[in-house]
Motif scaffolding. Structure first.
Motif, short mmCIF file in Angstrom:
data_model
loop_
_atom_site.label_atom_id
_atom_site.label_comp_id
_atom_site.label_asym_id
_atom_site.label_seq_id
_atom_site.Cartn_x
_atom_site.Cartn_y
_atom_site.Cartn_z
N GLN A 57 0.69 -1.16 0.07
CA GLN A 57 -0.09 0.09 0.08
C GLN A 57 0.74 1.23 0.02
N VAL A 58 1.88 1.17 0.93
CA VAL A 58 2.64 2.39 0.82
C VAL A 58 3.46 2.71 -0.49
N LEU A 59 3.91 1.51 -0.84
CA LEU A 59 4.90 1.52 -2.06
C LEU A 59 4.17 2.06 -3.30
N THR A 60 2.82 1.38 -3.55
CA THR A 60 1.96 1.97 -4.49
C THR A 60 1.50 3.43 -4.44
N THR A 61 1.18 3.90 -3.25
CA THR A 61 0.88 5.18 -2.94
C THR A 61 1.96 5.91 -3.41
N ARG A 62 3.13 5.87 -3.07
CA ARG A 62 4.31 6.64 -3.53
C ARG A 62 4.63 6.64 -4.91
N SER A 63 4.39 5.34 -5.60
CA SER A 63 4.49 5.56 -6.82
C SER A 63 3.33 5.73 -7.90
N GLY A 64 2.29 6.12 -7.45
CA GLY A 64 1.17 6.42 -8.01
C GLY A 64 0.30 5.41 -8.72
N LEU A 65 0.49 4.44 -8.17
CA LEU A 65 -0.37 3.12 -8.42
C LEU A 65 -1.31 2.61 -7.51
N LEU A 66 -1.84 3.46 -6.53
CA LEU A 66 -2.73 3.07 -5.42
C LEU A 66 -4.00 2.66 -6.14
N ASP A 67 -4.50 3.05 -7.34
CA ASP A 67 -5.54 2.62 -8.16
C ASP A 67 -5.46 1.21 -8.50
N HIS A 68 -4.21 0.57 -8.82
CA HIS A 68 -4.00 -0.76 -9.08
C HIS A 68 -3.95 -1.63 -7.76
N TYR A 69 -3.60 -1.22 -6.68
CA TYR A 69 -3.69 -2.05 -5.52
C TYR A 69 -4.97 -2.11 -4.90
N SER A 70 -5.80 -1.31 -5.18
CA SER A 70 -7.32 -1.14 -4.52
C SER A 70 -8.14 -2.33 -5.03
N LEU A 126 -14.80 -9.33 -8.86
CA LEU A 126 -13.80 -8.71 -8.02
C LEU A 126 -12.56 -9.65 -7.89
N LEU A 127 -12.80 -10.82 -8.13
CA LEU A 127 -11.64 -11.94 -8.21
C LEU A 127 -11.00 -11.87 -9.46
N GLY A 128 -11.88 -11.58 -10.33
CA GLY A 128 -11.15 -11.60 -11.95
C GLY A 128 -10.09 -10.13 -11.92
N SER A 129 -10.83 -9.21 -11.27
CA SER A 129 -10.12 -7.84 -11.27
C SER A 129 -8.81 -7.95 -10.73
N SER A 155 -3.16 -8.36 -10.05
CA SER A 155 -1.82 -8.86 -9.52
C SER A 155 -0.67 -9.08 -10.60
N TRP A 156 -1.28 -9.67 -11.87
CA TRP A 156 -0.29 -9.96 -12.85
C TRP A 156 0.28 -8.60 -13.62
N SER A 157 -0.40 -7.60 -13.51
CA SER A 157 0.10 -6.14 -14.28
C SER A 157 0.91 -5.20 -13.11
N LEU A 158 0.50 -5.46 -12.15
CA LEU A 158 1.14 -4.34 -11.08
C LEU A 158 2.64 -4.54 -10.83
N ASP A 159 3.21 -5.80 -10.99
CA ASP A 159 4.88 -5.79 -10.94
C ASP A 159 5.31 -5.14 -12.38
N ALA A 160 4.59 -5.41 -13.46
CA ALA A 160 5.25 -4.68 -14.59
C ALA A 160 5.00 -3.16 -14.71
N ARG A 161 3.96 -2.58 -14.06
CA ARG A 161 3.66 -1.19 -13.74
C ARG A 161 4.66 -0.43 -12.80
N TYR A 162 4.90 -1.26 -11.81
CA TYR A 162 5.73 -0.62 -10.68
C TYR A 162 7.17 -0.37 -11.15
N PRO A 163 7.82 0.76 -11.38
CA PRO A 163 8.91 0.98 -11.73
C PRO A 163 10.04 0.36 -11.25
N ALA A 164 10.78 -0.25 -12.09
CA ALA A 164 12.05 -1.23 -11.51
C ALA A 164 13.07 -0.43 -10.56
#
Length: 177
Positions: free
Chosen positions: A25-38, A60-63, A68-77
């Motif tokens: 939650q903290v990491l996605t908030t700081r990276s602007g990706l909280l909308d993918h975490y929620s 909900l499960l499908g989302s 979960s598969w796309s977040l790591d690709a979106r989270y800046p390396a």
């Protein structure tokens, strides 16, 4: 629930995903990706409700599965915690798959390994509680979660999970300022 469904294992995996989700939650908030975490957390909350006797919400499960598969690709390396987010995403993916016993080719034990791998991947030394690393903390959390669930059932597990998620969140906030 299907008789092949591993409710206890799924509960422990869901607890691990929620627990480590405190840091994410903290990491996605700081990276602007909280909308993918929620949506991922909404899916995990649906699994907790399912384990308590409610129905699964396929949307909900499908989302949660897709995110979960796309977040790591979106989270800046280049950002702190990339490998942690990737490991957490795998943990969430495995947890969602566990709700589908006829479609799964993964066990709860294999899924729990993703939590340990995520914790081990944290790039810096961490002091959390009396532990000197996230890996040691997570290993202790897993043991504690199993014992707490045996003693007090799901309500005790979810309360413990909330407390440990808060520790992950606070520690991550301190680490990345």
């Amino acid at each position: 629930m299907d008789e092949a469904f591993d409710a206890a294992g799924t509960a422990l995996c869901c607890a691990a995903a929620i627990r480590l989700g405190g840091a994410v939650q903290v990491l996605t908030t700081r990276s602007g990706l909280l909308d993918h975490y929620s949506p991922i957390m909404a899916g995990l909350e649906n699994i907790t409700a399912f384990l308590g006797g409610r129905g699964l919400d396929d949307d909900l499960l499908g989302s949660a599965f897709a995110e979960s598969w796309s977040l790591d690709a979106r989270y800046p390396a280049e950002l702190t915690g990339h490998s942690f987010v990737k490991g957490w995403s795998s943990l969430v993916f495995g947890t969602v798959v566990l709700t589908r016993p006829k479609q799964q080719d993964i066990t709860s034990a294999q899924t729990m390994e993703f939590a340990l791998k995520a914790a081990a991947s944290w790039p810096t030394a961490v002091r959390i509680g009396s532990f000197d690393s996230l890996l040691r903390f997570e290993a202790a959390c897993q043991q504690e979660a199993g014992a707490r669930m045996k003693e007090g059932g799901l309500p005790a597990l979810w309360k413990l999970t909330e407390d440990r998620s808060k520790q992950y969140r606070q520690t991550t906030e301190q680490l990345i300022g």
